[in-house]
Design an enzyme around this catalytic site. Structure first.
Site, PDB file in Angstrom:
ATOM      1  N   ASP A 109       0.896  -1.288   0.039  1.00  0.00           N
ATOM      2  CA  ASP A 109      -0.130   0.189  -0.005  1.00  0.00           C
ATOM      3  C   ASP A 109       0.729   1.427   0.031  1.00  0.00           C
ATOM      4  O   ASP A 109       1.947   1.009   0.119  1.00  0.00           O
ATOM      5  CB  ASP A 109      -0.892  -0.007   1.153  1.00  0.00           C
ATOM      6  CG  ASP A 109      -0.375  -0.324   2.431  1.00  0.00           C
ATOM      7  OD1 ASP A 109       0.661  -0.329   2.665  1.00  0.00           O
ATOM      8  OD2 ASP A 109      -1.068  -0.523   3.370  1.00  0.00           O
ATOM      9  N   ASN A 160      -8.095  -1.602  13.784  1.00  0.00           N
ATOM     10  CA  ASN A 160      -9.471  -1.731  13.509  1.00  0.00           C
ATOM     11  C   ASN A 160      -9.685  -3.099  12.599  1.00  0.00           C
ATOM     12  O   ASN A 160     -10.807  -3.295  12.009  1.00  0.00           O
ATOM     13  CB  ASN A 160     -10.011  -0.589  12.734  1.00  0.00           C
ATOM     14  CG  ASN A 160      -9.304  -0.267  11.468  1.00  0.00           C
ATOM     15  OD1 ASN A 160      -8.773  -0.995  11.181  1.00  0.00           O
ATOM     16  ND2 ASN A 160      -9.676   0.836  11.193  1.00  0.00           N
ATOM     17  N   HIS A 201      -8.112  -3.760   9.784  1.00  0.00           N
ATOM     18  CA  HIS A 201      -7.613  -3.762   8.364  1.00  0.00           C
ATOM     19  C   HIS A 201      -6.510  -4.500   8.078  1.00  0.00           C
ATOM     20  O   HIS A 201      -5.518  -4.616   8.712  1.00  0.00           O
ATOM     21  CB  HIS A 201      -7.657  -2.015   7.928  1.00  0.00           C
ATOM     22  CG  HIS A 201      -6.342  -1.497   8.357  1.00  0.00           C
ATOM     23  ND1 HIS A 201      -6.599  -0.340   9.105  1.00  0.00           N
ATOM     24  CD2 HIS A 201      -5.012  -1.830   8.312  1.00  0.00           C
ATOM     25  CE1 HIS A 201      -5.296   0.175   9.165  1.00  0.00           C
ATOM     26  NE2 HIS A 201      -4.216  -0.506   8.686  1.00  0.00           N
ATOM     27  N   GLU A 232      -9.954  -0.873   4.736  1.00  0.00           N
ATOM     28  CA  GLU A 232     -10.590  -0.319   6.017  1.00  0.00           C
ATOM     29  C   GLU A 232     -12.008  -1.405   6.315  1.00  0.00           C
ATOM     30  O   GLU A 232     -12.330  -1.886   5.241  1.00  0.00           O
ATOM     31  CB  GLU A 232     -10.944   1.018   5.937  1.00  0.00           C
ATOM     32  CG  GLU A 232      -9.806   1.960   5.900  1.00  0.00           C
ATOM     33  CD  GLU A 232      -8.889   1.975   7.311  1.00  0.00           C
ATOM     34  OE1 GLU A 232      -9.187   1.216   8.110  1.00  0.00           O
ATOM     35  OE2 GLU A 232      -8.659   3.232   7.417  1.00  0.00           O
TER      36      GLU A 232
HETATM   37  C1  GLP Z   1      -0.982   0.441   8.749  1.00  0.00           C
HETATM   38  C2  GLP Z   1      -0.640  -0.266   7.174  1.00  0.00           C
HETATM   39  C3  GLP Z   1      -0.692  -1.815   7.493  1.00  0.00           C
HETATM   40  C4  GLP Z   1      -0.188  -2.223   8.482  1.00  0.00           C
HETATM   41  C5  GLP Z   1      -0.949  -1.878   9.901  1.00  0.00           C
HETATM   42  C6  GLP Z   1      -0.348  -2.034  10.948  1.00  0.00           C
HETATM   43  O1  GLP Z   1      -1.913   1.318   8.179  1.00  0.00           O
HETATM   44  N1  GLP Z   1      -1.254   0.305   6.108  1.00  0.00           N
HETATM   45  O2  GLP Z   1      -0.302  -2.450   6.263  1.00  0.00           O
HETATM   46  O3  GLP Z   1      -0.202  -3.526   8.578  1.00  0.00           O
HETATM   47  O4  GLP Z   1      -1.291  -0.272   9.607  1.00  0.00           O
HETATM   48  O5  GLP Z   1       0.550  -1.049  11.270  1.00  0.00           O
HETATM   49  P1  GLP Z   1       1.408  -1.146  12.559  1.00  0.00           P
HETATM   50  O6  GLP Z   1       2.362  -2.333  12.570  1.00  0.00           O
HETATM   51  O7  GLP Z   1       2.334   0.296  12.545  1.00  0.00           O
HETATM   52  O8  GLP Z   1       0.662  -1.304  13.787  1.00  0.00           O
END
Ligand code: GLP
Length: 258
Positions: free
Chosen positions: A67, A136, A138, A143
């Site tokens: 992403d 949440n 995702h 989302e």
């Molecule tokens: C972000 C990314 C995701 C990631 C998730 C968790 O928004 N888009 O690909 O897996 O949220 O992130 P973190 O590891 O910083 O908690």
């Protein structure tokens, strides 16, 4: 879904990095899907350490990022492309031609989504996709409310996701409110998936993903339909799983068959 419980965050991170490392060592032409986020930072450090201790060939693998924020060019310090280049590609000697990145600043973002799906198809699909999970539920930036058959597209980010990720944006740097993400169906098309989740903040999302109903409100629950997903958790991320004793008993033996 193969759930692997680890005693510590370090152990879970090391195990996930080892799964990626072993895959590249065994299949140098592998196509990887790579994630970003705070959870992935130590995983990639571990991957680089594994490679430095016992070098493997990275020159033939190809990879696709999961992403990107809309509006951020790959050389923007807050972009996921920048993160990957500095923390993963440069240390491992992965060249630009091998590493497919979503262009957050593409003049036509819709066309960028199509280009990316075509590039994945042209590469023969993704063999191994690495994932984190949002608080949440995702995956990527899919989302809650995302269609389970969605493909690469532009999404408007939820306020809770913006809040959770604000920590990566220094004061004064504008945080984009939309992103391009591989869709849920695009993720389900990957042949193998490894998810790493660490910490108490992920516990509810992990429980909804693994033991809740299949629901667009928890996009990660779509992974229940995937035939080869391994979820690696530390004790805190696993704490709300009702069947955690069973997962623990199954232990790493299951992992070897994953
Ligand atoms: C972000 C990314 C995701 C990631 C998730 C968790 O928004 N888009 O690909 O897996 O949220 O992130 P973190 O590891 O910083 O908690």
């Amino acid at each position: 879904m193969n759930i692997v419980l680890c005693d510590s965050a370090a152990q879970a991170t090391r195990l996930s990095a080892t799964l990626i490392y072993r895959e590249v060592a065994a299949r140098p032409l592998v196509v990887l899907g790579l994630a970003t986020g705070g959870t992935m930072d130590p995983l990639y450090q571990e991957l680089v350490s594994l490679h430095r201790a016992c070098p493997i060939r990275w020159s033939d693998m190809r990879c696709f990022n999961l992403d990107e924020y809309v509006g951020l060019a790959v050389d923007h310090p807050m972009s996921y492309g920048y993160f990957m280049r500095h923390k993963v590609f440069d240390p491992l000697g992965v060249r630009e031609v091998q590493a497919h990145l979503l262009r957050g600043d593409a003049p036509d973002p819709q066309e960028e989504c199509r280009r990316y799906e075509d590039a994945i198809a042209a590469a023969g699909g993704i063999d191994l996709q690495l994932l984190g999970i949002g608080e949440n539920g995702h995956i990527g930036f899919n989302e809650p409310g995302s269609s389970l058959d969605s493909r690469t597209r532009i999404v408007h980010l939820n306020p809770d996701t913006l809040t959770a990720n604000r920590r990566f944006f220094p004061p004064g740097v504008c945080q984009p409110e939309s992103a391009i993400t591989l869709g849920i169906q695009t993720i389900l098309d990957c042949r193998q998936i490894v998810m790493l989740a660490i910490g108490e903040k992920k516990a509810s999302a992990v429980a909804a993903m693994a033991e809740g109903p299949l629901s667009a409100m928890c996009p990660a629950s779509a992974l229940q339909m995937h035939p080869a997903t391994t979820v690696v958790l530390d004790t805190s991320a696993a704490q709300r799983l009702r069947l955690k004793d069973r997962y623990r008993r199954a232990g790493p033996a299951d992992l070897h068959s994953a």
